[in-house]
Design an enzyme around this catalytic site. Structure first.
Site, PDB file in Angstrom:
ATOM      1  N   CYS A 230       0.577  -1.261  -0.095  1.00  0.00           N
ATOM      2  CA  CYS A 230       0.116   0.097   0.050  1.00  0.00           C
ATOM      3  C   CYS A 230       0.972   1.306  -0.257  1.00  0.00           C
ATOM      4  O   CYS A 230       1.356   1.707   0.517  1.00  0.00           O
ATOM      5  CB  CYS A 230      -0.788  -0.219   1.234  1.00  0.00           C
ATOM      6  SG  CYS A 230      -2.031   1.925   1.095  1.00  0.00           S
ATOM      7  N   CYS A 233       0.078   3.638   2.622  1.00  0.00           N
ATOM      8  CA  CYS A 233       0.211   3.208   3.699  1.00  0.00           C
ATOM      9  C   CYS A 233       1.761   3.883   4.125  1.00  0.00           C
ATOM     10  O   CYS A 233       2.210   4.156   4.815  1.00  0.00           O
ATOM     11  CB  CYS A 233       0.381   2.189   3.934  1.00  0.00           C
ATOM     12  SG  CYS A 233      -1.426   1.582   4.164  1.00  0.00           S
TER      13      CYS A 233
END
Length: 335
Positions: A230, A233
Site C-alpha cells: 500500500c 500507507c
C-alpha cells in the site's frame, strides 16, 4: 480529501490505452517555481522529467496518446491534470502562489485543458464543504452529490470538447458519486462505533508471541491498519514515526496491524526491519477477513483507529499521522 479526489481521478483513467504514435508540444512558464525539475506522467506508462530555467520556463515535445489521454504535470508536490493528444500545441502559464487559480492554457487543446483546470477548482470548493456534509443526514448528503454531478455535466455538455475526453468524463461522474457515497457510509458506520467497547484482536507480534488489545488496557491505543503493498500507507510511515517520537514515554501505544496475505508474510517481516518501524507491529490472522478488520468495516487502507484507556472507541476513523488534527486531538488527551 484532496488527495482522495486526485487518487480517484487517476485510478479512473489509468486503464486507458496509451497508444504512442504522434507528438504533443508544451511551452510552460511557471512563476515562483518550487523546483528545478518538472515531472510529466501518465499512470505507469509514461514519465518525463524536464529541467526548468531560472525564468521558470521550459519547452518539451514527446509522443502522446493517439486518441488522447490524461497526464499529470507536477512541480514539487503541486500538480495539475492535463488532457493531451497527438498534434496538441499548448502554452501553459501559472503562478505557484495560487497554483490552480492561475492556470491558463492557450493554443490547440486549450479549451479541454482550461476546462480541467476549472473543474479542479470546482472540486476543491466542494471538498471544503465535505467535512460538514459528512455530519449531515444521508438525504442531505445525496442531494449535495446530485447537485455536484449536475454541475459537472453542465460544464461539458455542448462545449465542443474532444470526444475522447467527454467519453472518459461521463462515466467518471457516476463513479465519483458512488465513491463519495461509499466514503460517507464508511464514516457514518465508524461514528456509530464511537463510545462502545472496541472489538478485540489477538495477533502475532513481530518481536515474538502474540498481542491482544486487552494487553494494552489502561493506555490510549492508536492503530494503523496497513499493508506492505500500500503506497499511501508507506507514505504515512515517516509521519507516524514523528508522532511516536512526540509521545514517547506517555500514556499511549502505537500499534500497526498488517493485512498482508500469507504469501507476503516474509515481506512484512523484512519491511518492519528495513524501515525501522516502531511501536507494536502485528500481523492479522486472516488479512481482510480477520474479525477485527471486519468489525470495523475496513475495506480500504490506510485506516487509523484511536481507542481509549477504558477500551472504548474514541475515533473509529481517526486522522492520519500526516494530519495536524491528530496531534491536536492527542495533545488534548494524552498526558
Amino acid at each position: 480529501m484532496k488527495k482522495a479526489f486526485i487518487l480517484f481521478f487517476v485510478a479512473i483513467f489509468s486503464g486507458f490505452a496509451q497508444n504512442t504514435t504522434n507528438t504533443v508540444s508544451l511551452n510552460v512558464k511557471i512563476a515562483n517555481r518550487f523546483s528545478d525539475t518538472i515531472t510529466i506522467s501518465s499512470g505507469r506508462t509514461f514519465k518525463q522529467k524536464v529541467g526548468i530555467n531560472k525564468k521558470g520556463e521550459f519547452q518539451t515535445t514527446f509522443e502522446a496518446s493517439k486518441d488522447g489521454g490524461l497526464y499529470r504535470l507536477n512541480d514539487g508536490n503541486e500538480g495539475t491534470t492535463m488532457f493531451l493528444k497527438n498534434g496538441y500545441d499548448l502554452t501553459l502559464t501559472l503562478d505557484t502562489k495560487d497554483f490552480d487559480e492561475t492556470i491558463v492554457y492557450k493554443g490547440k487543446g486549450a479549451n479541454e485543458n482550461n476546462y480541467l483546470a476549472k473543474k479542479a477548482l470546482s472540486d476543491e470548493k466542494f471538498e471544503m464543504d465535505l467535512e460538514a456534509l459528512f455530519d449531515a443526514d444521508e438525504a442531505t448528503f445525496k442531494e449535495a452529490l446530485a447537485k455536484k454531478k449536475a454541475n459537472d455535466i453542465s460544464m461539458i455538455d455542448g462545449k465542443g470538447f474532444d470526444e475522447t475526453l467527454v467519453k472518459m468524463l461521463r462515466p467518471s461522474f457516476d463513479q465519483e458519486e458512488k465513491f463519495l457515497l461509499d466514503y460517507y457510509n464508511q464514516k457514518a458506520a465508524a461514528k456509530k462505533m464511537e463510545g462502545i467497547v472496541s472489538p478485540s484482536f489477538d495477533y502475532e507480534n513481530h518481536k515474538g508471541g502474540k498481542t491482544k488489545l486487552e494487553d494494552l488496557r489502561g493506555k490510549y491505543v492508536y492503530i494503523d491498519v496497513w499493508a506492505t503493498w500500500c503506497g499511501p500507507c508507506i507514505a504515512e510511515i515517516p509521519h507516524l514515526k514523528k508522532v511516536e517520537e512526540k509521545y514517547h514515554g506517555k500514556n499511549i501505544e502505537f500499534v500497526s496491524i498488517s493485512v498482508d496475505t500469507e504469501k507476503d508474510y516474509e515481506k512484512w517481516k523484512k519491511m518492519v526491519v528495513s524501515k525501522e518501524l516502531g511501536g507494536i507491529q502485528l500481523f492479522a490472522d486472516k488479512n481482510w477477513t480477520s474479525d477485527f478488520i471486519k468489525a470495523y468495516g475496513i475495506n480500504a487502507i490506510p485506516r487509523f483507529i484511536l481507542i481509549g484507556p477504558d477500551g472504548k472507541v474514541i475515533k473509529a476513523d481517526a486522522a492520519r499521522p500526516s494530519s495536524a488534527s491528530l496531534t491536536e486531538l492527542l495533545d488534548s488527551l494524552v498526558k
